[in-house]
Write an enzyme that holds these catalytic residues in place. Sequence first.
Site, short mmCIF file in Angstrom:
data_model
loop_
_atom_site.label_atom_id
_atom_site.label_comp_id
_atom_site.label_asym_id
_atom_site.label_seq_id
_atom_site.Cartn_x
_atom_site.Cartn_y
_atom_site.Cartn_z
N ASP A 125 0.87 -1.19 0.06
CA ASP A 125 0.02 -0.15 0.01
C ASP A 125 0.88 1.20 -0.04
OD1 ASP A 125 -2.20 -1.57 0.41
OD2 ASP A 125 -2.28 -1.37 2.31
N ILE A 126 0.31 2.21 -0.43
CA ILE A 126 0.96 3.50 -0.48
C ILE A 126 1.46 4.15 0.89
CG2 ILE A 126 -1.04 5.11 -0.05
CD1 ILE A 126 0.30 6.89 -2.38
#
Length: 248
Positions: A125-126
């Site tokens: 994920d970011i």
Amino acid sequence: MQNETNNEPMRLSKRMAQLGLCSRREADSYIEQGWVAVNGQVAVLGQKVTAADRIDLNKQAHERQAQRVTILLNKPVGYVSAQAEKGYKAAAELITPENHWQDDDSRIIFSEKHKFGLAPAGRLDIDSVGLLVLTQDGRIAKQLIGEHSGIEKEYLVRVKGSLSAEGLRLLNHGLSLDGEKLRPAKVEWQNEDQLRFVLQQGKKRQIRRMCELVGLRVVGLKRIRMGKVKLGRLPPGKWRYLSSHEHF
């Protein structure tokens, strides 16, 4: 595999991927170029084979595969694993000579062509950090994220909230996501606010969603291992090549 026991014919490209020779897309490319032989005869696109047939790649195919690189990146927060989106940069943009880790012992010399066709094998994920594998090699991608991959992925996860003994038991085995029971995991306390997760699958935002189901909120997530390959001393934002002696 079912096809191997009943010996049903299947497409050559599918069989090559099944055997781990290359990805199906690569197989079609190799067949088109005349680089594949079945039982000693040059193969053609769309050809059917059975488990009894012998499949060989020629020298050009082996050389093409040897040129493919796999890169290990310590992804920082704020980068997306695949294509750039919503104003955020792609992790692959960090693959520059300046960010190449000086302690890389692979002996591979950087080339601009190593940046083409890199795909993440297991996204982060970011907001997550740590080990991101970017590869040009379809065999490695299949090994890490293929449907039947059993490769372990290890994470350190900082959490907020209280976790009961039953909650910890459920994290290890008993939760479902998207209407599907999750495979058993290994989850234990690393210290008072950090859990250690070892998973053998990779659903979207899996760890964050698992934690939500038992009343925890994830405030930090770091991947530290994929199979036998560890993040180790690789600094944030730096990358190195997977060397010839390393295997997932």
